[in-house]
Design a protein around this motif. Structure first.
Motif, PDB file in Angstrom:
ATOM      1  N   ASN A   5     -21.320  79.355  76.580  1.00 58.44           N
ATOM      2  CA  ASN A   5     -21.550  78.064  77.228  1.00 58.44           C
ATOM      3  C   ASN A   5     -21.938  78.248  78.691  1.00 58.44           C
ATOM      4  OD1 ASN A   5     -21.081  76.570  74.941  1.00 58.44           O
ATOM      5  ND2 ASN A   5     -18.938  76.176  75.415  1.00 58.44           N
ATOM      6  N   ARG A   9     -25.445  77.188  80.396  1.00 58.14           N
ATOM      7  CA  ARG A   9     -25.445  76.330  81.584  1.00 58.14           C
ATOM      8  C   ARG A   9     -26.311  76.936  82.675  1.00 58.14           C
ATOM      9  NH1 ARG A   9     -22.750  74.320  86.200  1.00 58.14           N
ATOM     10  NH2 ARG A   9     -22.103  72.157  85.951  1.00 58.14           N
ATOM     11  N   TRP A  12     -29.933  76.415  81.706  1.00 60.50           N
ATOM     12  CA  TRP A  12     -30.346  75.032  81.953  1.00 60.50           C
ATOM     13  C   TRP A  12     -30.485  74.753  83.440  1.00 60.50           C
ATOM     14  CZ3 TRP A  12     -32.914  72.417  78.737  1.00 60.50           C
ATOM     15  CH2 TRP A  12     -32.625  72.420  77.375  1.00 60.50           C
ATOM     16  N   GLY A  31     -25.833  70.178  87.869  1.00 60.05           N
ATOM     17  CA  GLY A  31     -24.731  70.708  87.057  1.00 60.05           C
ATOM     18  C   GLY A  31     -24.153  69.653  86.130  1.00 60.05           C
ATOM     19  N   CYS A  34     -26.507  69.222  83.321  1.00 58.75           N
ATOM     20  CA  CYS A  34     -26.364  70.332  82.372  1.00 58.75           C
ATOM     21  C   CYS A  34     -25.179  70.132  81.430  1.00 58.75           C
ATOM     22  CB  CYS A  34     -26.171  71.651  83.120  1.00 58.75           C
ATOM     23  SG  CYS A  34     -27.662  72.284  83.863  1.00 58.75           S
ATOM     24  N   ASP A  35     -24.124  69.555  81.950  1.00 56.38           N
ATOM     25  CA  ASP A  35     -22.914  69.361  81.148  1.00 56.38           C
ATOM     26  C   ASP A  35     -23.120  68.385  79.995  1.00 56.38           C
ATOM     27  OD1 ASP A  35     -21.567  71.138  82.765  1.00 56.38           O
ATOM     28  OD2 ASP A  35     -20.659  69.583  84.023  1.00 56.38           O
TER      29      ASP A  35
END
Length: 84
Positions: A5, A9, A12, A31, A34-35
């Motif tokens: 993960n 991330r 991305w 960020g 991205c989550d």
């Protein structure tokens, strides 16, 4: 799984830094984006969204290409844009 993960991330984050419409976002805002990103693959010829549909998602073409078609005045749809 957690390492995977984090790797995704980072991928991305790197990708989003190069998306012109998102260049004004801070690293923190990117960020957060991205989550919540969800990757989806479409097959050749498959519709992503159709004219007249209510927009409920934001699409980013990360790989491949897509075309936008538009029907005007009841005529057959014509290509108005190609995205890569």
């Amino acid at each position: 799984l957690k390492s995977n993960n984090l790797d995704n991330r980072e991928i991305w984050m790197s990708f989003l830094e190069d998306v012109p419409i998102l260049e004004h976002l801070s690293d923190e805002e990117r960020g957060k984006l991205c989550d919540v990103l969800v990757s989806k693959t479409y097959t050749d010829g498959e519709y992503i969204i159709k004219q007249g549909d209510e927009g409920q998602h934001f699409y980013i073409i990360a790989e491949g290409e897509a075309v936008a078609m538009k029907a005007i005045g009841g005529a057959a749809p014509k290509q108005v844009m190609e995205m890569q």
